[in-house]
Design a protein around this motif. Structure first.
Motif, PDB file in Angstrom:
ATOM      1  N   ALA A  81       0.838  -1.213   0.000  1.00  0.00           N
ATOM      2  CA  ALA A  81       0.000   0.000   0.000  1.00  0.00           C
ATOM      3  C   ALA A  81       0.863   1.249   0.000  1.00  0.00           C
ATOM      4  O   ALA A  81       0.437   2.311  -0.437  1.00  0.00           O
ATOM      5  CB  ALA A  81      -0.916  -0.004   1.221  1.00  0.00           C
ATOM      6  N   GLY A  82       2.107   1.119   0.479  1.00  0.00           N
ATOM      7  CA  GLY A  82       3.030   2.251   0.539  1.00  0.00           C
ATOM      8  C   GLY A  82       3.905   2.158   1.761  1.00  0.00           C
ATOM      9  O   GLY A  82       3.722   1.291   2.624  1.00  0.00           O
ATOM     10  N   MET A  83       4.900   3.047   1.856  1.00  0.00           N
ATOM     11  CA  MET A  83       5.775   3.053   3.026  1.00  0.00           C
ATOM     12  C   MET A  83       6.314   4.467   3.237  1.00  0.00           C
ATOM     13  O   MET A  83       6.253   5.314   2.350  1.00  0.00           O
ATOM     14  CB  MET A  83       6.925   2.061   2.856  1.00  0.00           C
ATOM     15  CG  MET A  83       7.844   2.335   1.681  1.00  0.00           C
ATOM     16  SD  MET A  83       9.188   1.136   1.566  1.00  0.00           S
ATOM     17  CE  MET A  83       8.257  -0.368   1.393  1.00  0.00           C
ATOM     18  N   SER A  84       6.850   4.675   4.442  1.00  0.00           N
ATOM     19  CA  SER A  84       7.378   5.982   4.819  1.00  0.00           C
ATOM     20  C   SER A  84       8.802   6.138   4.301  1.00  0.00           C
ATOM     21  O   SER A  84       9.374   5.213   3.715  1.00  0.00           O
ATOM     22  CB  SER A  84       7.367   6.127   6.344  1.00  0.00           C
ATOM     23  OG  SER A  84       8.314   5.237   6.926  1.00  0.00           O
ATOM     24  N   ASP A  85       9.402   7.311   4.551  1.00  0.00           N
ATOM     25  CA  ASP A  85      10.814   7.524   4.253  1.00  0.00           C
ATOM     26  C   ASP A  85      11.672   6.768   5.266  1.00  0.00           C
ATOM     27  O   ASP A  85      11.231   6.439   6.363  1.00  0.00           O
ATOM     28  CB  ASP A  85      11.160   9.014   4.306  1.00  0.00           C
ATOM     29  CG  ASP A  85      10.459   9.787   3.208  1.00  0.00           C
ATOM     30  OD1 ASP A  85      10.165   9.187   2.156  1.00  0.00           O
ATOM     31  OD2 ASP A  85      10.199  10.986   3.421  1.00  0.00           O
ATOM     32  N   TRP A  86      12.914   6.516   4.881  1.00  0.00           N
ATOM     33  CA  TRP A  86      13.849   5.893   5.813  1.00  0.00           C
ATOM     34  C   TRP A  86      14.256   6.887   6.884  1.00  0.00           C
ATOM     35  O   TRP A  86      14.501   8.064   6.605  1.00  0.00           O
ATOM     36  CB  TRP A  86      15.096   5.407   5.069  1.00  0.00           C
ATOM     37  CG  TRP A  86      14.828   4.231   4.164  1.00  0.00           C
ATOM     38  CD1 TRP A  86      14.592   4.284   2.828  1.00  0.00           C
ATOM     39  CD2 TRP A  86      14.775   2.858   4.546  1.00  0.00           C
ATOM     40  NE1 TRP A  86      14.382   3.023   2.328  1.00  0.00           N
ATOM     41  CE2 TRP A  86      14.491   2.117   3.365  1.00  0.00           C
ATOM     42  CE3 TRP A  86      14.924   2.169   5.748  1.00  0.00           C
ATOM     43  CZ2 TRP A  86      14.371   0.737   3.362  1.00  0.00           C
ATOM     44  CZ3 TRP A  86      14.814   0.785   5.743  1.00  0.00           C
ATOM     45  CH2 TRP A  86      14.534   0.074   4.573  1.00  0.00           C
ATOM     46  N   VAL A  87      14.371   6.406   8.132  1.00  0.00           N
ATOM     47  CA  VAL A  87      14.720   7.253   9.272  1.00  0.00           C
ATOM     48  C   VAL A  87      15.878   6.590  10.011  1.00  0.00           C
ATOM     49  O   VAL A  87      15.840   5.379  10.297  1.00  0.00           O
ATOM     50  CB  VAL A  87      13.523   7.438  10.232  1.00  0.00           C
ATOM     51  CG1 VAL A  87      13.936   8.250  11.447  1.00  0.00           C
ATOM     52  CG2 VAL A  87      12.362   8.095   9.501  1.00  0.00           C
ATOM     53  N   ALA A  88      16.930   7.375  10.320  1.00  0.00           N
ATOM     54  CA  ALA A  88      18.051   6.849  11.095  1.00  0.00           C
ATOM     55  C   ALA A  88      17.636   6.718  12.561  1.00  0.00           C
ATOM     56  O   ALA A  88      17.105   7.653  13.163  1.00  0.00           O
ATOM     57  CB  ALA A  88      19.260   7.768  10.970  1.00  0.00           C
ATOM     58  N   LEU A  89      17.863   5.532  13.143  1.00  0.00           N
ATOM     59  CA  LEU A  89      17.475   5.270  14.523  1.00  0.00           C
ATOM     60  C   LEU A  89      18.593   5.654  15.479  1.00  0.00           C
ATOM     61  O   LEU A  89      19.780   5.494  15.186  1.00  0.00           O
ATOM     62  CB  LEU A  89      17.131   3.786  14.707  1.00  0.00           C
ATOM     63  CG  LEU A  89      15.958   3.257  13.866  1.00  0.00           C
ATOM     64  CD1 LEU A  89      15.709   1.794  14.175  1.00  0.00           C
ATOM     65  CD2 LEU A  89      14.705   4.084  14.103  1.00  0.00           C
ATOM     66  N   THR A  90      18.182   6.169  16.655  1.00  0.00           N
ATOM     67  CA  THR A  90      19.108   6.482  17.737  1.00  0.00           C
ATOM     68  C   THR A  90      18.623   5.768  18.992  1.00  0.00           C
ATOM     69  O   THR A  90      17.671   4.982  18.960  1.00  0.00           O
ATOM     70  CB  THR A  90      19.160   8.001  17.968  1.00  0.00           C
ATOM     71  OG1 THR A  90      17.863   8.455  18.420  1.00  0.00           O
ATOM     72  CG2 THR A  90      19.520   8.733  16.678  1.00  0.00           C
ATOM     73  N   THR A  91      19.258   6.042  20.120  1.00  0.00           N
ATOM     74  CA  THR A  91      18.834   5.418  21.378  1.00  0.00           C
ATOM     75  C   THR A  91      17.561   6.071  21.911  1.00  0.00           C
ATOM     76  O   THR A  91      17.016   5.602  22.918  1.00  0.00           O
ATOM     77  CB  THR A  91      19.956   5.523  22.415  1.00  0.00           C
ATOM     78  OG1 THR A  91      20.341   6.894  22.547  1.00  0.00           O
ATOM     79  CG2 THR A  91      21.171   4.709  21.989  1.00  0.00           C
TER      80      THR A  91
END
Length: 369
Positions: A81-91
């Motif tokens: 159906a779709g997806m979001s942008d990539w996001v860098a994960l932190t703590t």
């Protein structure tokens, strides 16, 4: 040579880091009748517990063909159906979300994560109304005061400068002769910036300031410091006539704060390049130069007449000017007839036709002895 632990590759120290994608899928799927789904909204809070890990994540949704369909390559059982942008994960937790609906559709029927969890506030018990106080008596209007007399407008913030010219009629010898313009500008307001404008300077004259700056042109502007250093007019006129140049001088003062400007009344200096007083005749070269000077005056030499005031010439003047031009031709013919080179006596055109046989190259530019 070392072995890449993640992919089992053998490397010589130049292996690129491995990029591993880990999809997270829900354990069970909901089912909906066709035509009952308006759109998709998914939301999740994600973080990493290891600050040294370099992880990115995105969030999306799939349309599964049914609640038990298995995954197959090509996504034929679960088109996205779709997806979001990539996001860098932190703590720290970051909220990721995806929706297939427009902002207006979301605002019309907010999904549960966007509705909030705060409960409505309990209404407060109304207070007992206070007894109205007696109305106060309005204050009596005061007597209007007499209008004040308007103040006189203040004096402009700039003062007209004073232009002083020592001599309004000057003469200067040509071929490098010089004369002091004898000009000063003053003001009673020390804050004003003064300038001097000089218009009408012919091309054969220049003005030099005390610091050695040489200016030329029909319209020049000098600062007060340049005027105070002294102004010298130099003439490079090479003819035997006596052209007159009328220089128009105007001093201006400008207030540096308001930008207001005031100027003095313009003054005129008449500068004459006189004919040498000792000239009474001379040799053939002098006659030729004199003849050229007369021709220049009658035919419009650009080095002299272009910088003098224009004049209206009548038919009577045309006859006089033609006579003077003929006299100039006669003087020049007389010189050519008596020169040391081969010429056709009495004819300028014939003399020019034999110019290559002349023994001197400057007969027409320098007097001959």
């Amino acid at each position: 040579m070392e072995r890449d632990k993640a992919g089992g590759r053998q490397c010589d120290g130049r292996c690129a880091p491995q990029r591993i994608q880990r999809p997270f899928l829900p354990g069970s799927r909901g089912t909906y009748s066709a035509g009952t789904v308006d759109g998709v909204y998914v939301q999740a809070d994600m973080r990493t517990t290891d600050p040294n890990e370099h992880l990115v994540a995105d969030l999306g949704a799939d349309w599964w063909s049914n609640s038990t369909a298995a995954y197959v390559d090509g996504f034929s059982n679960n088109p996205g159906a779709g997806m979001s942008d990539w996001v860098a994960l932190t703590t720290n937790y970051k909220t990721l979300y995806f929706t297939s609906m427009t902002s207006a559709q979301l605002q019309a029927d907010l999904p549960p994560p966007l509705k909030g969890t705060s409960s409505p506030a309990t209404p407060t018990t109304p207070t007992t109304p206070t007894t109205p106080t007696d109305p106060t008596i309005p204050a009596q209007p005061t007597t209007p005061t007499d209008p004040t007399t308007p103040t006189t407008p203040t004096t402009p913030s700039v003062t007209a400068p004073v232009l002083d010219v020592a001599d309004k009629s000057l003469w200067v010898a040509g071929r490098g002769g010089q004369v002091d313009l004898g000009t000063t500008i003053t003001t009673t307001d020390p804050n004003d910036n003064l300038t001097l404008s000089i218009m009408g300077l012919p091309r054969y004259e220049t003005i030099t300031t005390g610091d050695g700056t040489t200016l030329r042109g029909n319209n020049i502007t000098l600062t007060s410091a340049q005027v105070d250093s002294g102004l010298t007019l130099t003439s490079y006129y090479k003819g035997n006539a006596h052209p007159v140049a009328n220089l128009t001088l105007t001093a201006s003062a400008m207030d540096p704060t308001t930008g207001a400007v005031m100027s003095s009344d313009p003054q005129t200096i008449r500068v004459t390049d006189p004919r040498p007083s000792s000239w009474t005749g001379g040799n053939a070269g002098s006659w030729a130069n004199h003849g050229f000077a007369q021709l220049q005056q009658q035919m419009g030499d650009t080095s002299t007449l272009a910088n003098t005031a224009s004049q209206t010439t009548g038919w009577a003047d045309q006859g006089a000017r033609a006579s003077q031009a003929s006299q100039g031709f006669a003087l020049l013919n007389q010189y050519l007839a008596g020169s040391s080179g081969r010429v056709d006596a009495g004819q300028i055109a014939a003399a020019m036709s034999n110019a290559n046989s002349w023994t001197h190259n400057s007969f027409l530019s320098k007097p001959q002895g």
